[in-house]
Design a protein around this motif. Structure first.
Motif, PDB file in Angstrom:
ATOM      1  N   GLN A 119     -44.527 -33.355 -19.351  1.00  0.00           N
ATOM      2  CA  GLN A 119     -44.117 -33.666 -20.721  1.00  0.00           C
ATOM      3  C   GLN A 119     -44.234 -35.177 -20.905  1.00  0.00           C
ATOM      4  O   GLN A 119     -44.353 -35.917 -19.931  1.00  0.00           O
ATOM      5  CB  GLN A 119     -42.642 -33.242 -20.944  1.00  0.00           C
ATOM      6  N   ASP A 120     -44.227 -35.667 -22.118  1.00  0.00           N
ATOM      7  CA  ASP A 120     -44.067 -37.105 -22.333  1.00  0.00           C
ATOM      8  C   ASP A 120     -42.599 -37.428 -22.082  1.00  0.00           C
ATOM      9  O   ASP A 120     -41.714 -36.749 -22.612  1.00  0.00           O
ATOM     10  CB  ASP A 120     -44.457 -37.491 -23.764  1.00  0.00           C
ATOM     11  N   MET A 121     -42.361 -38.443 -21.276  1.00  0.00           N
ATOM     12  CA  MET A 121     -40.994 -38.667 -20.805  1.00  0.00           C
ATOM     13  C   MET A 121     -40.402 -39.936 -21.395  1.00  0.00           C
ATOM     14  O   MET A 121     -41.067 -40.960 -21.490  1.00  0.00           O
ATOM     15  CB  MET A 121     -40.981 -38.778 -19.275  1.00  0.00           C
ATOM     16  N   ASP A 122     -39.112 -39.856 -21.742  1.00  0.00           N
ATOM     17  CA  ASP A 122     -38.380 -41.087 -22.063  1.00  0.00           C
ATOM     18  C   ASP A 122     -38.171 -41.895 -20.781  1.00  0.00           C
ATOM     19  O   ASP A 122     -38.311 -43.107 -20.778  1.00  0.00           O
ATOM     20  CB  ASP A 122     -37.022 -40.749 -22.685  1.00  0.00           C
ATOM     21  N   VAL A 123     -37.821 -41.172 -19.741  1.00  0.00           N
ATOM     22  CA  VAL A 123     -37.555 -41.823 -18.456  1.00  0.00           C
ATOM     23  C   VAL A 123     -38.163 -41.003 -17.325  1.00  0.00           C
ATOM     24  O   VAL A 123     -37.977 -39.793 -17.284  1.00  0.00           O
ATOM     25  CB  VAL A 123     -36.037 -41.941 -18.180  1.00  0.00           C
ATOM     26  N   LEU A 124     -38.891 -41.708 -16.434  1.00  0.00           N
ATOM     27  CA  LEU A 124     -39.339 -41.054 -15.211  1.00  0.00           C
ATOM     28  C   LEU A 124     -38.549 -41.656 -14.052  1.00  0.00           C
ATOM     29  O   LEU A 124     -38.661 -42.860 -13.768  1.00  0.00           O
ATOM     30  CB  LEU A 124     -40.846 -41.282 -14.990  1.00  0.00           C
ATOM     31  N   LEU A 125     -37.706 -40.831 -13.440  1.00  0.00           N
ATOM     32  CA  LEU A 125     -36.934 -41.298 -12.284  1.00  0.00           C
ATOM     33  C   LEU A 125     -37.808 -41.195 -11.040  1.00  0.00           C
ATOM     34  O   LEU A 125     -38.534 -40.219 -10.868  1.00  0.00           O
ATOM     35  CB  LEU A 125     -35.686 -40.439 -12.084  1.00  0.00           C
ATOM     36  N   VAL A 126     -37.724 -42.210 -10.170  1.00  0.00           N
ATOM     37  CA  VAL A 126     -38.376 -42.143  -8.868  1.00  0.00           C
ATOM     38  C   VAL A 126     -37.273 -42.280  -7.830  1.00  0.00           C
ATOM     39  O   VAL A 126     -36.516 -43.254  -7.855  1.00  0.00           O
ATOM     40  CB  VAL A 126     -39.435 -43.246  -8.687  1.00  0.00           C
ATOM     41  N   SER A 127     -37.159 -41.300  -6.968  1.00  0.00           N
ATOM     42  CA  SER A 127     -36.028 -41.295  -6.044  1.00  0.00           C
ATOM     43  C   SER A 127     -36.339 -40.382  -4.871  1.00  0.00           C
ATOM     44  O   SER A 127     -37.137 -39.453  -4.999  1.00  0.00           O
ATOM     45  CB  SER A 127     -34.774 -40.803  -6.784  1.00  0.00           C
ATOM     46  N   PHE A 128     -35.721 -40.667  -3.710  1.00  0.00           N
ATOM     47  CA  PHE A 128     -35.992 -39.821  -2.528  1.00  0.00           C
ATOM     48  C   PHE A 128     -34.675 -39.444  -1.835  1.00  0.00           C
ATOM     49  O   PHE A 128     -33.620 -39.999  -2.133  1.00  0.00           O
ATOM     50  CB  PHE A 128     -36.944 -40.525  -1.561  1.00  0.00           C
ATOM     51  N   LEU A 168     -38.681 -36.338 -12.825  1.00  0.00           N
ATOM     52  CA  LEU A 168     -38.352 -36.895 -11.508  1.00  0.00           C
ATOM     53  C   LEU A 168     -39.590 -36.881 -10.626  1.00  0.00           C
ATOM     54  O   LEU A 168     -40.271 -35.850 -10.511  1.00  0.00           O
ATOM     55  CB  LEU A 168     -37.249 -36.070 -10.843  1.00  0.00           C
ATOM     56  N   PHE A 169     -39.853 -38.019 -10.017  1.00  0.00           N
ATOM     57  CA  PHE A 169     -40.915 -38.104  -9.020  1.00  0.00           C
ATOM     58  C   PHE A 169     -40.244 -38.396  -7.684  1.00  0.00           C
ATOM     59  O   PHE A 169     -39.595 -39.424  -7.529  1.00  0.00           O
ATOM     60  CB  PHE A 169     -41.899 -39.215  -9.398  1.00  0.00           C
ATOM     61  N   ARG A 170     -40.369 -37.456  -6.736  1.00  0.00           N
ATOM     62  CA  ARG A 170     -39.684 -37.643  -5.451  1.00  0.00           C
ATOM     63  C   ARG A 170     -40.710 -37.833  -4.327  1.00  0.00           C
ATOM     64  O   ARG A 170     -41.352 -36.860  -3.910  1.00  0.00           O
ATOM     65  CB  ARG A 170     -38.807 -36.432  -5.138  1.00  0.00           C
ATOM     66  N   PRO A 171     -40.871 -39.062  -3.832  1.00  0.00           N
ATOM     67  CA  PRO A 171     -41.710 -39.256  -2.652  1.00  0.00           C
ATOM     68  C   PRO A 171     -41.071 -38.554  -1.456  1.00  0.00           C
ATOM     69  O   PRO A 171     -39.868 -38.708  -1.210  1.00  0.00           O
ATOM     70  CB  PRO A 171     -41.711 -40.778  -2.429  1.00  0.00           C
ATOM     71  N   ILE A 172     -41.840 -37.761  -0.760  1.00  0.00           N
ATOM     72  CA  ILE A 172     -41.370 -37.153   0.493  1.00  0.00           C
ATOM     73  C   ILE A 172     -41.929 -37.964   1.656  1.00  0.00           C
ATOM     74  O   ILE A 172     -41.233 -38.236   2.621  1.00  0.00           O
ATOM     75  CB  ILE A 172     -41.810 -35.670   0.566  1.00  0.00           C
ATOM     76  N   SER A 173     -43.180 -38.392   1.543  1.00  0.00           N
ATOM     77  CA  SER A 173     -43.698 -39.377   2.501  1.00  0.00           C
ATOM     78  C   SER A 173     -43.458 -40.758   1.895  1.00  0.00           C
ATOM     79  O   SER A 173     -43.917 -41.057   0.806  1.00  0.00           O
ATOM     80  CB  SER A 173     -45.191 -39.149   2.759  1.00  0.00           C
ATOM     81  N   LEU A 174     -42.671 -41.581   2.605  1.00  0.00           N
ATOM     82  CA  LEU A 174     -42.431 -42.945   2.101  1.00  0.00           C
ATOM     83  C   LEU A 174     -43.587 -43.842   2.539  1.00  0.00           C
ATOM     84  O   LEU A 174     -43.953 -44.773   1.854  1.00  0.00           O
ATOM     85  CB  LEU A 174     -41.092 -43.470   2.631  1.00  0.00           C
TER      86      LEU A 174
END
Lengths: 356, 356, 356, 356
Positions: free
Chosen positions: D250-259, D282-288
Motif C-alpha cells: 500500500q502507499d504508506m504514511d509510515v514504514l517502520l524498520v525494525s528487527f 513494517l520492514f523487518r530485516p532478519i539478516s542484519l
C-alpha cells in the motif's frame, strides 16, 4: 651512632632497600606485607626508582628475573601463599644465579589460612618451594632493627654469591613499630649489581654477548651446572652461617632453639624459667639456610635436652635433629594457625618438658 | 595371576587410574610425562570419563580442588617446573583434606633444566613446595609394575586419610616398557570418593550444607585445624611407611639408601660389589613421606657406613642423617643435571667410599 | 615558526604527548607501533613520567581506565589485533566518560594478517569494536606533522568532552621520517586532566565521594545515562567535525574521498589526472567520527561521481553513501592485504572509473 | 507437523544446535544467556558431546577456532561484554573462513551496563568488532520459534560459505517461553562440518597437509586473500538476504524498520496506529548482515517517511539511510539502557513523528 626513627618493620625494610641503592621494587599486594608496597609506591618515585605492581606473583617473580638479568638491583615482598606462587620462578632465579632479594612476611597456613603471624614456611624457604637442586640463602631477623640490618646485608650477600636471598620475617615484626637506625644514604650506592658488567645482558655492543639461562639440554652441561651450583652452596655453608647464643656458656637443663619473633618470646620466658632455677640457654639461627649445624652440634652435649620452639607444627626441628645427631634428646614446642604463644605458655610448656 | 601387557610406565599409570575407577583427569602438557595425557585423552572418553586440558598448571591444580571438593576421584600429572606451578594449590589441597593424586615425572633442574630423568624434587615433594604446615603422602615406585601398583594404592591411601598423594617417578620409569599386570576392572569401583557423602559439596538438598575451605580467620579455629592436620600426619607416619630391604640381614660394610630408578641401578651395582667381597645392603624407601625413619635407624648400627645414593645433589641424605642419628657415618653419592649414573659409576663410587 | 626536527611519526607522536603534559603511557608491544613504546620507555623516566608494559592489551586498556579515573592524562598505542583485544575496555572507557587517548597504527588484516600499512580498521574505529551505544572520537592524520598536531589536539578534545579519542594512523606515517615542529614545552601543562577535581576518584577526604562507573542495574538510570551520552555525541557531531578540501571549488568529473596516507597518494594522482584533463577534487575527512556528513553532502551535487578511495576493501564508502544520499553515484577504489596502491595504480583506477 | 514443546528461547536454541548435529559447545558464563550453558552442560554429555567452560571469553573463541579448524561443528554463546572479549578472535575466525556459530544474547550497555534486553550491539555485529576487512553473517530472530529455526539454519549457512555466523538475539527472546517445534533428530546429521575433509587439519596421513591460517606476510598473498574474502561477501550479499514485510503493499504514511523483539512490539503498535487511520507498514530485516538494502530501497518511494525503530540509540538507522538514499525522510525512534519500549510508547512515538 646516628638518630633513630620510630618505624614499622615493613616500612623500615622498604627504606633500608632504598638506602642500600635498590631502585626497583615489583610486587603484588597481600596482607600482612602491604605496608612495604604502600611505602615504596610513594618512596620509589621520589628517588627516581621504579615501583611496579605486576598482574600476579608469578609474573612479579619473572619481572625480578628480567631486571636482575639486566644487572639491576631488585626485590619483592609477599606473604606465604604469594611466595608459593613464585615457586617455579624461585627455582629459575637460583638456577640463573641472579642476586635478587625476596621478603616473605609469613602468615599462617596452610591454604588460605589467615593473616596472623607464623613461621610455618620454614620448609618452603630452606628446602625449596621449587623443583631441582637449588638453594636460597634465608635470613630471619627477630627485631625491626635486625630486619633493617639484614635487608641491607641481603643485597650484599646475594651479590657476593650471585644467589637469591629470602628474608623470612613474620607479620609481628612487619607491623611492629620500633626505634630503628637506618643505613646512611651512601653516595656510592648504585642501582646496579656490582660486577654485573661481566655477565648481565645489558646490550653487547662490541663485547661478546652474555647469556642468562637455565636451559641445559645437553646432560653433560646440565651436570656441570649443577656441580657449579653445589660448590657454591658449599661455600655459602662455610661462609654465611649466622646465629646468636644466649646463656650457653653453662651446662644447661634446656637449650632452646628458636628464630625470629618466637626467639624474642623465648628470651622473655627464659627470665622466669631461670628464676625458677632452670638452667636455660638459647640458640637463635639467624641464617636458616645455611642452618648453623656445627655451632649447634658443638653445644648439644652440654644440654640435658634441646627444644625446638616454633610458630609452626614442627619444621626446624628436623634441622635441629640433624645438628644434634642423637647427643641429647630433641623435643618440640610450638603452635600454628595464627596463635602466637604468649611467654606464659612458653614458660609452662618448657617447664613441663624439663620435668619429663 | 592375570595376563601381562607390555606397556610404557606413563601409559600404565594412566590405565591403572582408570581401572581403579578414576574418571577425571586434568592436565597441562609437559615433557616427559605427556604420554599420560595423550593416553588418557583417548581412553577417558571411551570409559565415559573426563579428560580436560587446563590453561596452565595452576589452573589444573585448582580444577582438581573443585572436582575433589565435589567428591570426585581425580588426578593430574606433570613434571618438575609444572609441579612448582602447583605449589600454592598443593598447600590448599592438603589444607582442605582433599584426596587427590598428583604424579610428578621428575626431570632435571633447577629452572628450565632439561627433560632427562632426575630425583631432585625430593625436597619439594617431601618438605613442601607450598606454604604452611602440611604434608603430601609421597610414593616412589622403582619399576613399571610398581608404578601401576602404587597408582592404584595412591587413591586408596589418599581416600583413607583424606590427604593428597604425590607419586614421584622419573622419566626413565615413565618411558620404559615393561610387562605389567594391571588391576582388574572392578565392577564395584566408583568415580566417586568413598564416603564423600559426609563432607563433599554435592548440593545439599535437605541435609546441612557442607563446606570445603582453607580460610580460618579466627586464630583459635586455625590452631585447631592445624592440630587436626598434625594428628593426621602422625597417624600417617605410623601407618603408611613403606620400604624394601635387600641383603640387610648381615653386618654390612656399606648400607645403600636409594629409591626409584636409582635403587634399581644400585641393585645391579650390588652384584659386582658383592663379587669384590664387599658386604652391601640396600634400604629402599617406597614412601618418601612418611620417610621410614625407624626401620632405617634400626639397621644403622649394623652398617659400617651408610651411603645415600641419589639422582640429585644431596637431598634425601638429610632424612637419612635424621634416621641414622650419628650411629654410623652417612655419606653421599649422586649426580644431577640429566646424567643418570651407570652401574659402573655407582660400583666405582661406592667402592671408593668403602675404602675411606 | 620554531625549529623543525626530523623524526619518525611514531616517535613524534610520543614526544607530542609528553609536550602536552601527558606523563603516563601504558602499552603492550606489537609491530608496527613499537617505536612509540621504545621511545617512551626512555623518555618518560626523563620527565618523571610512568612507562609501563602491561601483561596484555586488555590489561593495558583497563590500566588506562584506572589512571584516567584517578584524573591522570594517559594514553596507549597498539596495532589492529591489539586494538581488538581492547574492545571490551573501549566500551567501558566511553561509558565511564574517561578522556583517554588510544593510537591505532593500523596494519593489514583480518586475523593475524601482516605488518604492512592498512586502513581496514575504519569500521572498528568509527562504528565500535565494543558493545553498546558509544562512540570514540576518531582522528586520522595524513602526515607526520599532522599526527603531532592531532596528538596534542586529541588530549584537548578528549578532555573537552570527557570522551575517549582514537587516533587512526597507519604504519607508513608511523615509520616515515619528516621534519616536524613539536608543540612547545608548556610550563602550564599538567599531568592531570583539567577539571578532574569534579569527578575523579582522588581520595575524597572531606568532600563527597566520587564514583566512576559503568554499571546501571536500574533501567531508568541506564536509560538516562544513554541519553546523556547520546546528547554528548550530538554535541560532538556539531563541534568536532574536521576535514580538508582540495580543488573542490569547481564542477568536478570526480570527487575523491580519502583519508590518511591514502589521501596523500590521491593528491599525487590528482596532478596527473588534471594534466589528462579530468576535473578532480579531493575531500579528506580528518575526523572519521564524527564523519563530515554535511560538508560532503553539500559538495556532492557538483561532482559527476564520487569515489571512496581506501586502503581497505570498502568501509568508509558506507559513510560516503550516507553523505551523498543518491545525489551522484558513489564508487569504490581500494586495496587491502598489505599492498599500498601506487599513485600510478590510483591514476589508472580513477581514470577507468571516470570513463564508465 | 510434530508436537510443540514449551521452552525458553535460550534452551530451545541449545536443543536446536544438538538436533542439527552439533556436539561441541564451549562457553564462559554471563547473564542473560546462562540458560544455554546450563542446558547444554547436562544435554551434551547425554548425546556424547563436549561441554567445556573455558577460562575466559577470549580463550573460548580460540577453542572454537581450534575445533572448527579440525572440522568440528561448534558454537558458543555469550552476551555483549563477553562478545567484545571475543573481538580479536572474531576477526581471526572470519579470516580463517571457519564456519562457527556465535550467539549474542544482547544486554544493555555500554560498559558493564545491566542485564536487561537491548539491541545496541548492532554496529558491533554488522560492522565488525575486530580489525580488518571481514564480515560475520548476522541473523536476528524475533520469536522463540524463529530463534530455533535460525539456529539450525545458521550452521548450514556458515558451512555453505565457510564463514562465521552470529545470531543476535536479546534477553527477552532468550528467556521467554513459547511453544516451539524443534527440528527432527536427523540420523544423518554429523558432528563434523560437511566437506571438512578438503581443508581441515585432521591429521594428514598420506594426503598433502592442510593449513588453517590467517598470517599472510607476503603482501601479494594478503591482497589475494582479501579479494577472495571480498568476493565471498559479495556472494553472501546476493544469496543470504532475509527479511519480512508486513502491510507494505500500500502507499504508506509510515514504514517502520525494525528487527527482533522490537519488531514484535511494532506489530502490536501497528494495530492501534491503523485503527487511528494511519497507513503503516513494517520492514523487518532478519539478516542484519547482509542488510536487505535493495528490498528496502524498492519500498522507500511508497512511504511518506521511514522510521528506524530500535532498542538502541540509533545504529541500524545508518543502514536504513544507505538503503533509502534520500527517497524519503528517515527518522528514528528508540531507547537504550535497559528499558524496553512498551507498545503504547511506540504508538505515541510513531504517531507524533507522523504528524511532523
Amino acid at each position: 651512632m646516628g638518630n633513630k626513627l620510630l618505624m614499622k618493620g615493613n616500612e623500615a625494610m622498604g627504606e633500608a632497600a632504598i638506602r642500600i641503592g635498590c631502585r626497583a621494587y615489583f610486587c603484588y599486594p597481600i596482607t600482612p606485607q602491604s605496608e612495604i608496597a604502600e611505602y615504596l609506591s610513594k618512596r620509589m618515585p621520589e628517588v627516581g626508582g621504579v615501583f611496579l605492581q605486576g598482574e600476579a606473583e608469578n609474573a612479579v617473580a619473572y619481572m625480578l628475573f628480567g631486571a636482575a638479568a639486566a644487572g639491576v638491583r631488585v626485590f619483592t615482598s609477599s606473604s606465604s601463599p604469594g611466595i608459593s606462587l613464585m615457586a617455579e620462578a624461585m627455582s629459575y632465579l637460583a638456577a640463573a644465579e641472579l642476586p635478587v632479594v625476596i621478603v616473605n612476611v609469613m602468615r599462617n597456613g596452610p591454604g588460605l589460612g589467615g593473616i596472623l603471624p607464623a613461621q610455618s614456611d620454614y620448609f618452603q624457604a630452606t628446602k625449596g618451594a621449587g623443583h631441582g637442586d637449588y638453594h636460597f640463602i634465608v635470613l630471619a631477623p627477630s627485631s625491626v632493627q635486625e630486619s633493617v640490618d639484614l635487608m641491607a646485608e641481603a643485597f650484599h650477600v646475594a651479590e657476593r654469591h650471585r644467589n637469591p636471598v629470602l628474608i623470612a620475617v613474620d607479620g609481628m615484626i612487619g607491623q611492629m613499630m620500633e626505634p630503628v637506625e637506618l643505613p646512611p644514604e651512601d653516595a656510592e650506592t648504585s642501582r646496579f649489581i656490582p660486577g654485573h658488567e661481566d655477565w648481565a645482558t645489558t646490550g653487547c655492543g662490541q663485547r661478546k654477548p652474555h647469556l642468562v639461562k637455565t636451559l641445559f639440554l645437553n646432560p653433560a652441561e646440565g651436570m656441570l651446572h649443577n656441580e657449579k651450583l653445589a660448590a657454591k652452596y658449599q661455600r655459602i655453608c662455610r661462609s654465611e652461617v649466622r646465629y646468636e647464643e644466649v646463656d650457653t656458656d653453662q651446662d644447661m637443663d634446656v637449650l632452646l632453639v628458636s628464630f625470629g619473633t618466637m626467639a624474642r618470646i623465648c628470651r622473655t620466658a627464659m627470665e622466669e624459667l631461670t628464676r625458677r632455677g632452670l638452667k636455660v640457654g638459647l640458640f637463635r639461627p639467624i641464617s636458616l639456610y645455611p642452618f648453623p649445624l656445627h655451632p649447634l652440634r658443638a653445644l648439644a652435649p652440654r644440654a640435658r635436652q634441646v627444644v625446638s620452639v616454633e610458630m609452626s607444627m614442627g619444621q626446624m626441628i628436623e634441622d635441629v635433629e640433624r645438628a644434634v645427631l642423637g647427643q641429647s634428646p630433641v623435643r618440640f614446642f610450638g603452635k600454628a594457625g595464627g596463635i602466637v604463644p604468649s611467654p606464659e605458655e612458653v614458660i609452662e610448656g618448657i617447664w613441663a618438658l624439663s620435668k619429663e
